[in-house]
Enzyme design. Sequence first.
Site, PDB file in Angstrom:
ATOM      1  N   THR A 294       2.848  36.634  24.804  1.00  0.00           N
ATOM      2  CA  THR A 294       3.952  36.644  25.772  1.00  0.00           C
ATOM      3  C   THR A 294       3.947  37.887  26.666  1.00  0.00           C
ATOM      4  O   THR A 294       4.502  37.859  27.760  1.00  0.00           O
ATOM      5  CB  THR A 294       5.321  36.585  25.041  1.00  0.00           C
ATOM      6  OG1 THR A 294       5.444  37.731  24.199  1.00  0.00           O
ATOM      7  CG2 THR A 294       5.464  35.321  24.238  1.00  0.00           C
ATOM      8  N   ASP A 295       3.317  38.977  26.180  1.00  0.00           N
ATOM      9  CA  ASP A 295       3.481  40.249  26.892  1.00  0.00           C
ATOM     10  C   ASP A 295       2.960  40.224  28.331  1.00  0.00           C
ATOM     11  O   ASP A 295       3.548  40.857  29.209  1.00  0.00           O
ATOM     12  CB  ASP A 295       2.813  41.387  26.096  1.00  0.00           C
ATOM     13  CG  ASP A 295       3.545  41.655  24.790  1.00  0.00           C
ATOM     14  OD1 ASP A 295       4.701  41.210  24.655  1.00  0.00           O
ATOM     15  OD2 ASP A 295       2.967  42.310  23.901  1.00  0.00           O
TER      16      ASP A 295
ATOM     17  N   TYR B 161      17.177  49.546  56.521  1.00  0.00           N
ATOM     18  CA  TYR B 161      17.509  50.979  56.440  1.00  0.00           C
ATOM     19  C   TYR B 161      16.454  51.855  57.123  1.00  0.00           C
ATOM     20  O   TYR B 161      15.248  51.581  57.033  1.00  0.00           O
ATOM     21  CB  TYR B 161      17.647  51.410  54.975  1.00  0.00           C
ATOM     22  CG  TYR B 161      18.859  50.790  54.314  1.00  0.00           C
ATOM     23  CD1 TYR B 161      20.144  51.219  54.625  1.00  0.00           C
ATOM     24  CD2 TYR B 161      18.710  49.760  53.395  1.00  0.00           C
ATOM     25  CE1 TYR B 161      21.253  50.639  54.034  1.00  0.00           C
ATOM     26  CE2 TYR B 161      19.811  49.181  52.791  1.00  0.00           C
ATOM     27  CZ  TYR B 161      21.082  49.623  53.122  1.00  0.00           C
ATOM     28  OH  TYR B 161      22.180  49.045  52.540  1.00  0.00           O
TER      29      TYR B 161
ATOM     30  N   LYS C 122       8.950  38.102  31.854  1.00  0.00           N
ATOM     31  CA  LYS C 122       9.396  38.327  30.473  1.00  0.00           C
ATOM     32  C   LYS C 122      10.517  39.354  30.521  1.00  0.00           C
ATOM     33  O   LYS C 122      10.298  40.499  30.919  1.00  0.00           O
ATOM     34  CB  LYS C 122       8.235  38.813  29.594  1.00  0.00           C
ATOM     35  CG  LYS C 122       8.657  38.961  28.131  1.00  0.00           C
ATOM     36  CD  LYS C 122       7.519  39.377  27.203  1.00  0.00           C
ATOM     37  CE  LYS C 122       8.053  39.533  25.782  1.00  0.00           C
ATOM     38  NZ  LYS C 122       7.062  40.024  24.825  1.00  0.00           N
TER      39      LYS C 122
ATOM     40  N   THR D 233       0.918  36.259  19.730  1.00  0.00           N
ATOM     41  CA  THR D 233       1.676  36.195  18.480  1.00  0.00           C
ATOM     42  C   THR D 233       1.656  34.804  17.864  1.00  0.00           C
ATOM     43  O   THR D 233       1.582  34.662  16.646  1.00  0.00           O
ATOM     44  CB  THR D 233       3.139  36.633  18.735  1.00  0.00           C
ATOM     45  OG1 THR D 233       3.114  37.997  19.126  1.00  0.00           O
ATOM     46  CG2 THR D 233       4.000  36.475  17.506  1.00  0.00           C
TER      47      THR D 233
HETATM   48  N1  ASP Z   1       1.617  41.339  21.616  1.00  0.00           N
HETATM   49  C1  ASP Z   1       1.717  39.897  21.691  1.00  0.00           C
HETATM   50  C2  ASP Z   1       0.868  39.413  22.851  1.00  0.00           C
HETATM   51  O1  ASP Z   1       1.301  39.453  23.971  1.00  0.00           O
HETATM   52  C3  ASP Z   1       3.133  39.504  21.871  1.00  0.00           C
HETATM   53  C4  ASP Z   1       3.420  38.025  21.901  1.00  0.00           C
HETATM   54  O2  ASP Z   1       2.551  37.187  21.964  1.00  0.00           O
HETATM   55  O3  ASP Z   1       4.616  37.689  21.846  1.00  0.00           O
HETATM   56  O4  ASP Z   1      -0.254  39.034  22.627  1.00  0.00           O
END
Ligand code: ASP
Length: 342
Positions: A91-92, A283, A162, A18
Amino acid sequence: MRSYAKDKRLMLISTGGTIACVPTEQGLAPGLSAKEMLKTINADLSEIDCIDLFSMDSSNIQPEEWQIIANEILKCINSNSYAGIVVTHGTDTMAYTASMLSFLLRCTNIPIVLTGAQLPIINEDSDGRVNLRDSIIAAKALTPGVYICFGSDVILGCRAVKTRTVSYNAFESINYPKIAEIKHGEIEYISEYSINSKGEISALSAINPNVALIKLIPGLSADFIKGVLSANIEGIVVEGFGLGGVHNIRRDHNEALEYLMKNGVCVVLTSQCLYETSALDVYAVSRRLLNAGAISAHDMTTEAAVTKLMWALGAAEGLQKYDKIKRVEEIFASNYCGEITL
Ligand code: ASP
């Protein structure tokens, strides 16, 4: 604080995300170069070199891209010309990339700082400009290692997750204190981090991408788990319930996972809880798995467990069934870059 080698430069490697997006007829798509991003913050271009590696949405970043990014960083490290490296990235999947780079480049002698943004850097209200500026400060100041710098926080790369889709503080440090915060252009340290993998990286180790992640749900068919064998999977991370619980009545996950291990698949059990640890010895529902050779991920993030498994399987290449599982087990019993509390 590290004394910044003033004679050395910084490298900015852009991969898309992004932060680099521009509007297109199909929607937002990465289009800005590293230099164009630096211009938005009036950075001193004479102290920063740039490489435009990819223009990708990080949803498409995969083991092949990790290898290319790591190779590019390795070239910079070996050139001995850089004080630090900033990588802009979507970010993804940034936490996966940061985790894998933490393993591949665990002996780095300079800081590698990943950053990105929730809004394109050219937008008036974007967080991208602050993040890029902060990352440059971090790349000059931090001790060697792989980090994410985002929303003013500096987080160890292999501890980042994230946790928010739109907020500016998109990443959290899981089961490990934040390393630092960037406040008014200054770095404020919160915890000490010093790399514990001594030595040099002359070449990158292999990544085995044949890894799957299964999140258990009540009622999940045991045959679904066994089915990974037909997909050529060599290792799975299983997100179990709580400390790592699995079904042992009606749909027997113990039996299904044992079947996979007998067929040479490495099984790593982790928790669906974001915080704290997995433990298979508590467990009765899952203790049997420990004896069968399943590995507990303890307090690692799922991202770190998945990438460590790909990296460990790469290191175990050529070994047969039980030797392979043994080698992967040994690797999981070591802490390479702060990813696990042992
Ligand atoms: N879809 C984007 C990516 O991960 C989202 C981002 O960069 O925040 O490339």
